[in-house]
Design an enzyme around this catalytic site. Sequence first.
Site, PDB file in Angstrom:
ATOM      1  CB  SER A   1      -0.844  -0.010   1.279  1.00  0.00           C
ATOM      2  OG  SER A   1      -1.306   1.290   1.560  1.00  0.00           O
TER       3      SER A   1
ATOM      4  CE1 TYR B   1      -3.047  -2.945   5.592  1.00  0.00           C
ATOM      5  CE2 TYR B   1      -2.432  -0.910   4.488  1.00  0.00           C
ATOM      6  CZ  TYR B   1      -2.931  -2.189   4.434  1.00  0.00           C
ATOM      7  OH  TYR B   1      -3.316  -2.724   3.233  1.00  0.00           O
TER       8      TYR B   1
ATOM      9  CE  LYS C   1      -0.705  -4.860   3.339  1.00  0.00           C
ATOM     10  NZ  LYS C   1      -0.924  -6.108   2.614  1.00  0.00           N
TER      11      LYS C   1
END
Length: 318
Positions: free
Chosen positions: A113, A142, A146
């Site tokens: 992302s 997050y 990632k």
Amino acid sequence: MSDPVFCLEGKSVWVAGHRGMVGSALVRRLQSENCTVQTADRKDADLTRQEEVETWMNANRPQVVFLAAAKVGGIQANNSYPAQFLYENLMIEANIIHAAFLTGVEKLVFLGSTCIYPKLAPQPIPEEALLTGPLEPTNEWYAVAKIAGIKLCQAYRLQHGCDFIAAQPTNLYGPGDNYDLETSHVLPALLRKAHEAKVSGAETMTVWGTGNPLREFLHVDDLADAAVFLAKHYSGESHINVGSGEELSIRELAETICKVVGFEGTLKFDASKPDGTPRKLSDVSRLRELGWNRAGDLTSGLQSTYADLLADPGQLAK
Ligand code: GFB
């Protein structure tokens, strides 16, 4: 266009996370690749459990893996569930990437992302901006997970010669999105709000934050096409950005959505909600140099996504 470096034809391809918006788009896209698509439901393997992942992969022996399984959500969900966003994503990617190494997977495509980049990264953001500054606090948990996924792909490539690559999609939208107003991303949230405001005859619709942050959006079918393209045309250590290369403000997004939906009331901005990162536009020159360009523009993507929502309003009840 660059020459293919990998052939999907005749291969067994596991889409991990096939029930999600990204995974289901990959399953749709792979139908035209002459390969066998494999999927695993939660009852077949809980992806946060190492033993279950290894048992499933040993039994099913995929040759290719698209790693689309992840705990995802919008700005408020990221802020509210930091432990889940960090733990579940670390476990899923570590289990699948390690099992892919153990079972000799020929190609693995990990999906990250653009929130991996520093909050104040240069714009448009080149791949080299990774780990050059502090992250945006609303999604650092997050993002850390990632970043670990990208590093796992690089580490297995360096130490074991695995052909594992990472693609970094920008903010995605499309059929099968999460329309829960507490946990969703901005685009499905505003689509829902505009639709419900129109149906109820409301005069205003609330948009979180100031409306000033800039965001880039990509239809999930374009992402799936790019991920398949990268599987076939790219083998390298660096992750590759996948985006539209175009940005607009949240205010402009809200206005465009209102036009598509046909809501003619006014927008009200709720500044008590966070804005998040001020700007997040990916530099997509590497992907373009490899030979991939997106198919549709934002307005046509919004129109088809709204048509999908109207055809299947049950999506609002999930
Ligand atoms: O899509 P979003 O939730 O996440 O929010 P991020 C983008 C922007 O839209 C923020 C504004 O400035 C929000 O304040 N916004 C306006 C709204 N109205 C709404 C609304 O009704 N709902 C939501 N959710 N936002 C995410 C990360 O960041 O980007 C994820 O949290 C992931 O980890 C994803 O990386 C791609 O774009 O700020």
